[in-house]
Design an enzyme around this catalytic site. Structure first.
Site, short mmCIF file in Angstrom:
data_model
loop_
_atom_site.label_atom_id
_atom_site.label_comp_id
_atom_site.label_asym_id
_atom_site.label_seq_id
_atom_site.Cartn_x
_atom_site.Cartn_y
_atom_site.Cartn_z
N GLU A 307 0.82 -1.20 0.00
CA GLU A 307 0.00 0.00 0.00
C GLU A 307 0.86 1.26 0.00
O GLU A 307 0.44 2.32 -0.47
CB GLU A 307 -0.95 -0.01 1.21
CG GLU A 307 -2.36 0.40 0.82
CD GLU A 307 -3.40 0.20 1.91
OE1 GLU A 307 -4.32 -0.58 1.68
OE2 GLU A 307 -3.30 0.83 2.98
N HIS A 336 8.98 -26.11 0.11
CA HIS A 336 8.29 -27.19 -0.60
C HIS A 336 7.10 -26.66 -1.39
O HIS A 336 6.21 -27.41 -1.78
CB HIS A 336 7.84 -28.27 0.40
CG HIS A 336 8.99 -28.82 1.18
ND1 HIS A 336 9.67 -29.96 0.81
CD2 HIS A 336 9.63 -28.34 2.28
CE1 HIS A 336 10.66 -30.18 1.66
NE2 HIS A 336 10.66 -29.20 2.57
N LYS A 450 -13.74 1.39 -2.95
CA LYS A 450 -14.52 1.73 -1.75
C LYS A 450 -15.77 2.51 -2.15
O LYS A 450 -16.86 2.26 -1.63
CB LYS A 450 -13.69 2.63 -0.83
CG LYS A 450 -12.82 1.91 0.14
CD LYS A 450 -12.32 2.95 1.16
CE LYS A 450 -11.14 2.47 1.94
NZ LYS A 450 -10.55 3.53 2.75
O1 PA5 Z 1 -2.82 1.54 5.84
C1 PA5 Z 1 -3.88 2.08 5.67
O2 PA5 Z 1 -4.04 3.33 5.68
C2 PA5 Z 1 -5.13 1.26 5.45
O3 PA5 Z 1 -4.82 -0.08 5.32
C3 PA5 Z 1 -6.09 1.45 6.61
O4 PA5 Z 1 -5.47 1.05 7.79
C4 PA5 Z 1 -7.37 0.65 6.40
O5 PA5 Z 1 -7.97 0.99 5.18
C5 PA5 Z 1 -8.34 0.88 7.53
O6 PA5 Z 1 -8.60 2.24 7.64
P1 PA5 Z 1 -9.28 2.82 8.93
O7 PA5 Z 1 -8.35 2.69 10.06
O8 PA5 Z 1 -9.57 4.25 8.60
O9 PA5 Z 1 -10.54 2.04 9.16
#
Ligand code: PA5
Length: 476
Positions: A307, A336, A450
């Site tokens: 990410e 394996h 989303k």
């Molecule tokens: O790393 C990130 O920003 C995302 O993976 C968030 O942690 C994830 O989308 C969850 O977001 P939130 O904490 O706003 O629910």
């Protein structure tokens, strides 16, 4: 090779130590990075210095709050105090979150609590609660977990920085309703703790209902938040020594204070992984711990790397569609499963092994069949001896095939070394963002999915999307 070990820790600190020898020309039979490129005037060292300066500038501008979390004692104290208040009554904590709001808690739990924690009885758990992490709104998982809990002795820790994440909200609503049905408003209230940002729907709800809450600092993003109350509260609740976790992380912040590549372990890791991708097409970055307890940490790393680094645009706004693909593997089972590909498949991977010098416990391998050479040779060793020899042998096998790899070692898997590993990878992600030219702190690519899902679910203000039904012509 004297320079092959970046910033060796003192023996007392227990690591992590990065050994990058198997990335180097002269160590690998073919290819590899010329060692002089890492020296202060070398090209990679200069490239890293620019990434270091950019990261430091963003840190100074207050954009990278995760660096400061090990020193944020007030936050840690609040998380610990909230955890301590559970001791008399709580048998289970359920973290309800997803992505960066869930993976860190699971990584800390699996690395630092005795194996099989949730299956142990209260005495073996020294009175600390079980720790569940509920991320996926998969009805099978959610229903099975909720049905199996003693609800009256359960605390739900709903974790969402934005407070608006659909999966987390849905799982929370299901849990809340069960609590409310069983204990009424006041009883439900007492069994919920919200960890959330300063603003947002969950913060509003927490205020309206006077829920207990902990903050997620503004300048700490989801996947960089495990050392904030997001990870510290559940860890402390289950009896993990969060001070030691933070100490280990602080030691890595100190060791990464140098702009000199070979003195900065996160710098060496990020620069060599980026160079392998940019210069040799090794864009798959494998993290392969040789410890079941670190499997969840590898899953956490996978999210951090993916990410943070997979981006359509660079920081100048140009379309680049860049980023390495992180891949979690586990030694020895993936010897394996995936190793055949790593050894002989496309030369598009770097494997980063994760090992420990000393196991938490070991099991001798007996020799009950001395006349069977295929079995007898193992007798007299231990299971850890076998596992660790396999780690070393696999790194050497890759090296002999000129397949680049690195090894990160800790003395043992404990709170301090795991805190160190977490901070090492987080700082490496920040540097890697600068090296790839992208912003490691945003995630614009997840927004479209989303928004479409919100539209399909009918969220107010969300456009009902035109998501075509599957076309029967293209089915077989
Ligand atoms: O790393 C990130 O920003 C995302 O993976 C968030 O942690 C994830 O989308 C969850 O977001 P939130 O904490 O706003 O629910």
């Amino acid at each position: 090779m004297a320079d092959a070990v970046a910033a060796l820790p003192s023996a007392a600190s227990g690591g992590p130590v990065l050994d990058y020898g198997n990335m180097l020309a002269g160590v690998l039979p073919r290819g590899g990075v010329a060692p002089e490129r890492l020296q202060p005037e070398g090209r990679l060292a200069r490239r890293f210095r620019r990434a270091f300066d950019e990261t430091e500038a963003r840190r100074a501008a207050g954009e990278m709050g995760f660096f400061a979390l090990p020193a944020a004692r007030e936050l840690a104290d609040r998380a610990r105090a909230a955890a301590d208040s559970l001791r008399p009554w709580c048998e289970a904590v359920v973290v309800v979150g997803i992505g960066g709001s869930a993976l860190g808690a699971a990584a800390l739990r699996d690395a630092l609590l005795p194996t099989g924690w949730n299956g142990l009885d209260a005495t073996a758990r020294r009175g600390f609660p079980r720790l569940h992490v509920l991320d996926n709104p998969d009805p099978d998982t959610v229903a099975a977990l909720l049905d199996g809990l003693k609800l009256d002795r359960t605390l739900f820790n709903v974790v969402s920085k934005s407070g608006a994440t659909a999966e987390t909200a849905a799982n929370f609503l299901v849990a809340w309703q069960r609590l409310h049905d069983a204990f009424g408003l006041e009883g439900a209230r007492r069994r919920v703790l919200a960890t959330t940002g300063r603003t947002g729907p969950l913060r509003e709800l927490a205020s309206e209902l006077s829920l207990r809450s902990l903050p997620v600092p503004d300048d700490v993003g989801g996947r960089f938040s495990v050392l904030s109350p997001v990870g510290l509260f559940p860890a402390a609740a289950a009896g993990i020594d969060v001070d030691a976790v933070l100490e280990g992380a602080a030691a890595i912040v100190d060791r990464c204070a140098s702009p000199e590549l070979t003195r900065n372990p996160a710098g060496a890791l990020a620069t060599l992984l980026h160079a392998a991708d940019a210069e040799a097409g090794a864009r798959i970055h494998v993290l392969m711990p040789y410890a079941d307890r670190l499997k969840s940490l590898a899953a956490w790393f996978q999210q951090l790397w993916a990410e943070s680094l997979g981006k359509a645009a660079n920081r100048a706004g140009e379309r680049v569609e860049t980023g390495p693909t992180p891949l979690a593997a586990l030694g020895a089972p993936d010897q394996h499963a995936q190793l055949q590909l790593f050894m002989e498949g496309p030369r598009d991977k770097v494997v980063v092994f994760l090992g420990r010098a000393v196991p938490e416990r070991d099991v001798p391998v007996p020799r009950p069949f001395p006349a069977k050479p295929a079995l007898a040779y193992l007798g007299g060793s231990t299971l850890f001896g076998l596992l660790d020899d396999e780690r070393r042998a696999t790194a050497e096998a890759l090296r002999r095939e000129s397949r680049p790899n690195m090894t990160i070692m800790v003395d043992r898997i404990d709170a301090r070394s795991v805190g160190g590993l977490i901070m090492l990878f987080q700082i490496a992600a920040a540097y890697a963002g600068a090296l790839y030219g992208v912003d490691p702190l945003n995630q614009p690519g997840v927004e479209l999915g989303k928004a479409l899902a919100a539209g399909l679910m009918g969220r107010p203000g969300a456009e009902p999307p035109d998501v075509p039904a599957p076309d029967p012509r293209w089915r077989t």
